[in-house]
Motif scaffolding. Structure first.
Motif: not given
Length: 177
Positions: A27, A171, A175, A177
């Motif tokens: 991410q 995961q 996750s 952010r």
């Protein structure tokens, strides 16, 4: 920042750390893994004399300064540990105790400050509840956002030579952010 409190470099805790790191990096996050087994970190003296020097918050001189520097640059602090006597490993607990010097800084650098925390646990058996409860309490007391926990149980029954990627840890990392 991931504080890896395992003494073993290629075991179950390391696999959780690798999976979490892969998820976070997928991410676009930058992850710094600190292998506590490689550092010289003394036990906390409980002297309550920290915070007088904000660059070096603890009066002891050791590798904890590496952690303070990385902590200050990090938004998420991940505690990774094998389950030892239903709690954190000694390596991790030493580092956690020494973080208290940041609370003695003016202003307090430990509580709040928009930090988040996560927990990765490798348990030989099936009873991590006391550690999980403590972690939740720690997040509340530190006023950090609890982004979650991943527990790999029954590692005593697993093959350490063929440790699988951990989807739950991936995961959790993804996750953020």
């Amino acid at each position: 920042m991931i504080l890896n409190g395992s003494s073993r470099p290629h075991a179950f805790t390391a696999s959780l750390v690798q999976s979490f790191t892969s998820g976070a990096e997928s991410q676009g996050h930058e992850v710094t893994v600190i292998e506590l087994r490689k550092l010289n970190i003394h036990a906390c003296l409980g002297c309550l004399q920290g915070g007088k020097n904000t660059v070096k918050p603890c009066i002891q001189s050791d590798d904890m300064d590496i952690i303070y520097d990385t902590y200050r640059k990090s938004d998420v602090i991940v505690f990774a540990t094998p389950l030892f006597f239903w709690s954190y490993s000694g390596l991790l607990k030493n580092a956690m105790d020494r973080l208290w010097a940041l609370a003695e800084c003016h202003p307090d650098e430990l509580h709040g400050n928009h930090k988040s925390g996560a927990l990765l646990v490798a348990a030989g058996g099936s009873h991590p509840e006391p550690l999980l409860t403590h972690f939740d309490y720690l997040m509340t007391r530190l006023d950090w956002t609890n982004i979650g926990k991943v527990v790999l149980t029954h590692t005593d029954n697993m093959d350490m030579k063929h440790i699988a990627h951990n989807a739950a840890a991936f995961q959790l990392g993804a996750s953020i952010r």
